[in-house]
Design a protein around this motif. Structure first.
Motif, mmCIF file in Angstrom:
data_model
loop_
_atom_site.group_PDB
_atom_site.id
_atom_site.type_symbol
_atom_site.label_atom_id
_atom_site.label_comp_id
_atom_site.label_asym_id
_atom_site.label_seq_id
_atom_site.Cartn_x
_atom_site.Cartn_y
_atom_site.Cartn_z
ATOM 1 N N GLU A 43 -37.995 16.753 16.784
ATOM 2 C CA GLU A 43 -38.497 16.665 15.414
ATOM 3 C C GLU A 43 -39.952 17.117 15.362
ATOM 4 O O GLU A 43 -40.775 16.697 16.171
ATOM 5 N N ARG A 44 -40.260 17.968 14.426
ATOM 6 C CA ARG A 44 -41.623 18.459 14.217
ATOM 7 C C ARG A 44 -41.968 18.392 12.730
ATOM 8 O O ARG A 44 -41.085 18.329 11.868
ATOM 9 N N ASN A 63 -42.998 18.035 5.556
ATOM 10 C CA ASN A 63 -41.562 17.849 5.763
ATOM 11 C C ASN A 63 -41.209 18.048 7.241
ATOM 12 O O ASN A 63 -41.766 18.917 7.912
ATOM 13 N N THR A 64 -40.284 17.274 7.742
ATOM 14 C CA THR A 64 -39.907 17.379 9.140
ATOM 15 C C THR A 64 -38.668 18.255 9.307
ATOM 16 O O THR A 64 -37.856 18.403 8.392
ATOM 17 N N PHE A 65 -38.533 18.833 10.484
ATOM 18 C CA PHE A 65 -37.367 19.648 10.830
ATOM 19 C C PHE A 65 -37.170 19.549 12.339
ATOM 20 O O PHE A 65 -38.035 19.047 13.070
ATOM 21 N N ILE A 67 -35.477 32.149 10.905
ATOM 22 C CA ILE A 67 -34.431 32.694 10.041
ATOM 23 C C ILE A 67 -33.960 31.646 9.030
ATOM 24 O O ILE A 67 -33.721 31.950 7.856
ATOM 25 N N LYS A 68 -33.869 30.399 9.483
ATOM 26 C CA LYS A 68 -33.448 29.315 8.596
ATOM 27 C C LYS A 68 -34.490 29.029 7.523
ATOM 28 O O LYS A 68 -34.151 28.563 6.427
ATOM 29 N N GLY A 69 -35.768 29.296 7.809
ATOM 30 C CA GLY A 69 -36.824 29.079 6.824
ATOM 31 C C GLY A 69 -37.711 27.892 7.109
ATOM 32 O O GLY A 69 -38.619 27.597 6.331
ATOM 33 N N ASP A 70 -37.482 27.190 8.226
ATOM 34 C CA ASP A 70 -38.330 26.050 8.580
ATOM 35 C C ASP A 70 -39.677 26.488 9.128
ATOM 36 O O ASP A 70 -40.661 25.751 9.038
ATOM 37 N N MET A 71 -39.711 27.673 9.729
ATOM 38 C CA MET A 71 -40.925 28.165 10.370
ATOM 39 C C MET A 71 -41.199 29.602 9.962
ATOM 40 O O MET A 71 -40.333 30.279 9.407
ATOM 41 N N PRO A 113 -46.167 23.750 15.121
ATOM 42 C CA PRO A 113 -45.742 22.460 14.567
ATOM 43 C C PRO A 113 -45.912 21.349 15.609
ATOM 44 O O PRO A 113 -45.644 21.549 16.786
ATOM 45 N N GLU A 114 -46.357 20.187 15.154
ATOM 46 C CA GLU A 114 -46.569 19.053 16.047
ATOM 47 C C GLU A 114 -45.583 17.946 15.723
ATOM 48 O O GLU A 114 -44.985 17.913 14.650
#
Length: 465
Positions: free
Chosen positions: A315-316, A322-324, A374-378, A385-386
């Motif tokens: 988890e980041r 928001n976390t992902f 690709i998913k859009g989280d990054m 991300p930490e």
């Protein structure tokens, strides 16, 4: 310095890049004239494919030289180091050129012409860099700089000016002390007061004044004299801008919230987001396809050494807090956090496996994160991300830390190529200064520069994560 999309770029490095592109293109024409004197002559006007071929050669070589740090070279290192940098750069450039010609056979010059092109290009580039080296020795490229203030902040700025390691050199002419300020610089560098700043700057032929004073309140701060300096053609900047320009840092220890509000940058427009997303998808799909053989071998090696799981999900914290779940190749033992509490990762971490040490050094463990992009989280480029556990601590202890969550985190970032592996709150503070610079000045141009720096880190096995 030039300012392109809010990012400072050396004028000398920019001019050198343009000159060397011209040399590389000219070397193609010269090689053709020598090798084929009766088939079109020097300009080859009958062959419309020749110029695109020459440009493909030039861009391949420039890409290789950039990736191996040829445009970050400190010319005080001397001619020998220039030669040592050129050899691997030209080897990589030759490989890239051969690949381009293999993919586009119509661009191919022929082996004889290609060898001559490399020889002519090497001679021309070496001559240009020797001239630049001699110019730096004669101080033709130096600027004379004066610091208002003589305390710890002024000393830190002066140290940066003296050891910036880039093309632009500074000659620190001295420090003008402020009342009630504890001196932190050598006494011989403190200039006598009693005259106006304009007179002091003119006497020492200073072209720039850096205001390095912590406290600017009260009647002792010479605001009118600084205005007179600007009206007399002397550049005046504050320490925050100086650090931003010279070190790509935004110093959190000497900033006020108003600096963020009224300063330039922080472009989070729809168009910028659209361009960044398109770039993220293009780069991620390209790398995902291009690294399929590497990822297959890596997965097999991880399984052979330590069995499953091959991938590691953690988890980041991402954009807007928001976390992902970030996806990476597993590089540590399965019991890496057997105590239950999160632990800072560090250089030489004993919890890594044998395969893990290799893939971490080569950054192969980061490849699966393209799926997060690709998913859009990054994004491909952005602050790393930490983990929520550390973010909660850092937001309480470090001013402005939460600002890095105003954009998507990245696989690579400015802090990763400019700072060593971080394993403490102090390291997080240092990295934040680079992250804030990126948040403030992010652009497609800066993303491309960071990707080139990342390639250099991987190829030369240096930098951080």
């Amino acid at each position: 310095m030039l300012k392109i999309s809010n990012h400072y770029v050396s004028k000398i490095a920019s001019a050198l890049l343009i000159i060397e592109i011209a040399i590389l293109i000219a070397s193609a024409y010269l090689a053709a004239a020598v090798r084929l004197p009766g088939e079109g002559g020097f300009f080859r006007t009958d062959d419309h494919q020749f110029l695109p071929s020459a440009m493909a050669f030039a861009l391949s070589m420039v890409f290789a030289m950039t990736a191996l740090g040829m445009y970050q070279h400190d010319f005080r290192e001397g001619l020998r180091n220039t030669l040592l940098r050129m050899m691997p750069s030209f080897l990589l450039g030759f490989v890239l050129t051969a690949f381009v010609f293999y993919m586009m056979p119509s661009f191919y010059f022929g082996r004889g012409i290609l060898m001559l092109m490399l020889a002519f290009a090497a001679c021309g580039i070496l001559v240009v860099r020797v001239v630049l080296f001699k110019s730096s020795e004669s101080r033709l490229l130096e600027s004379r700089i004066l610091f208002l203030g003589a305390g710890s902040l002024a000393k830190e700025c002066a140290d940066l000016a003296s050891n910036n390691g880039g093309y632009h050199k500074y000659d620190v002419v001295g420090f003008v002390p402020m009342p009630d300020e504890a001196p932190a610089v050598a006494g011989g560098a403190i200039l006598p007061v009693g005259r106006s700043l304009v007179a002091i700057a003119s006497e020492h032929n200073a072209s720039e004044i850096v205001v390095a004073v912590q406290n600017r309140r009260g009647g002792a701060f010479p605001i009118r004299e600084l205005l007179d300096c600007k009206l007399n053609g002397i550049k005046v900047i504050d320490s925050a801008t100086f650090f931003e320009r010279e070190a790509c840092q935004i110093r959190v220890d000497s900033l006020q919230p108003s600096w963020f509000v009224f300063g330039s940058g922080f472009d989070q427009t729809f168009m910028r987001s659209l361009v960044k997303r398109a770039f993220d998808l293009f780069a991620s799909l390209l790398i995902l396809i291009g690294t399929l053989p590497v990822t297959a071998v890596t997965a097999l090696l991880i399984w052979l050494e330590d069995r499953s799981p091959i991938f590691y999900r953690q988890e980041r914290v991402g954009e807007d807090g928001n976390t992902f779940m970030v996806l990476k190749f597993r590089s540590m033992r399965t019991d890496a956090e057997k105590e239950g509490a999160p632990v800072w990762a560090k250089t030489g971490d004993t919890r890594t496996t044998r395969v893990g040490r290799v893939i971490r050094k080569l950054r192969i463990d980061e490849i699966p994160q393209v799926l997060n992009v690709i998913k859009g989280d990054m994004s491909f480029v952005g602050p790393r991300p930490e983990r929520p556990y550390f973010v909660e601590q850092l937001c309480e202890q470090v001013p402005y830390y939460n600002m890095r969550h105003s954009i998507k985190p990245g696989i690579t970032g400015l802090a990763q190529v400019r700072y060593q592996y971080g394993a403490s709150v102090e390291d997080a503070v240092q990295k934040l200064q680079y992250d804030l610079y990126y948040v403030k000045n992010n652009s497609l141009f800066l993303d491309l520069l960071i990707l080139l720096d990342t390639l250099q880190v991987v190829l030369l096995s240096k930098g951080s994560r």
